[in-house]
Scaffold this active site. Structure first.
Site: not given
Length: 226
Positions: A105-106
């Site tokens: 993800c981030t």
């Protein structure tokens, strides 16, 4: 003496982490033959997740073992972690000695802030992919992107696919398939729509307006701040 067949896996932990970014790949990777898992944070204090409960690190940065596999989860806390010098230094130091450097993800933006995605192909959660050039990366439209020994994956649940893919690379397809069977990872979601490519446009636009337009703006501000 350390088992030469062992694989040390270190997860970065930080306040505001998305717990599944961490726990999904950890659940698969911990079953890989020879796996040793550690969760490293700035201190041994409980880490508040986005799910309303906390998790306990096994190590602080100073005592963390050197990773063979370094994994950086994401979460809304990434925007704050980007400005924490100790966290970025830990990522850079660990990456220098790791065989595999990975993100979910981030978490990709923390790799990028540490200078690890410059000139690399990468992915992240769909709500933030347009920001990858801010850390020198080129977005590749894929759930998992491998560029040499750097592996990035999309949002949240993709961490499980990433882990199984990495296990197959390290221990072979049969080992990864056995782990997938052991955890009964046989997805049959009630809706086809886990990505904007497949979700109804109204659902995507509504979610962007409620959550991801603002969240991406905060991430962009964190990435471009001096």
């Amino acid at each position: 003496m350390t088992d030469p067949a062992a694989t040390q896996i270190v997860f970065l932990l930080f306040p505001g982490i998305t717990q599944l970014d961490f726990t999904a790949p950890a659940q698969a990777l911990c079953r890989m033959p020879g796996a040793l898992l550690a969760g490293a944070a700035k201190s041994l204090d409980p880490i508040a997740t986005d799910s309303g409960f906390s998790i306990l690190p096994t190590h602080d940065f100073a005592s963390s073992p050197q990773a063979d596999i370094l994994c950086i989860p994401g979460g809304h806390g990434v925007a704050e972690a980007l400005h924490d010098a100790a966290t970025i230094d830990f990522i850079a130091r660990q990456a220098a000695g790791a065989t595999w450097v990975t993100s979910v993800c981030t978490g990709a933006f923390l790799l990028g802030r540490a200078g690890l995605l410059t000139g690399k192909r990468a992915t992240t959660h769909w709500g933030y992919t347009h920001l990858l050039p801010l850390v020198g990366a080129t977005y590749e439209h894929a759930r998992i992107v491998e560029d040499g020994t750097i592996v990035t994956s999309g949002g949240v649940t993709s961490g499980l696919d990433f882990a199984l893919t990495l296990i197959a690379s390290i221990r072979g397809d049969a080992a990864a398939q056995a782990i997938q069977l052991a955890i009964e990872y046989d997805p049959a979601p009630p809706f086809v729509g886990g990505h904007p490519d497949h979700a109804p446009a109204a659902v995507t636009e509504g979610l962007k307006a409620r959550v991801y337009d603002g969240a991406a703006a905060r991430m962009a501000a964190a990435l471009t701040a001096p």
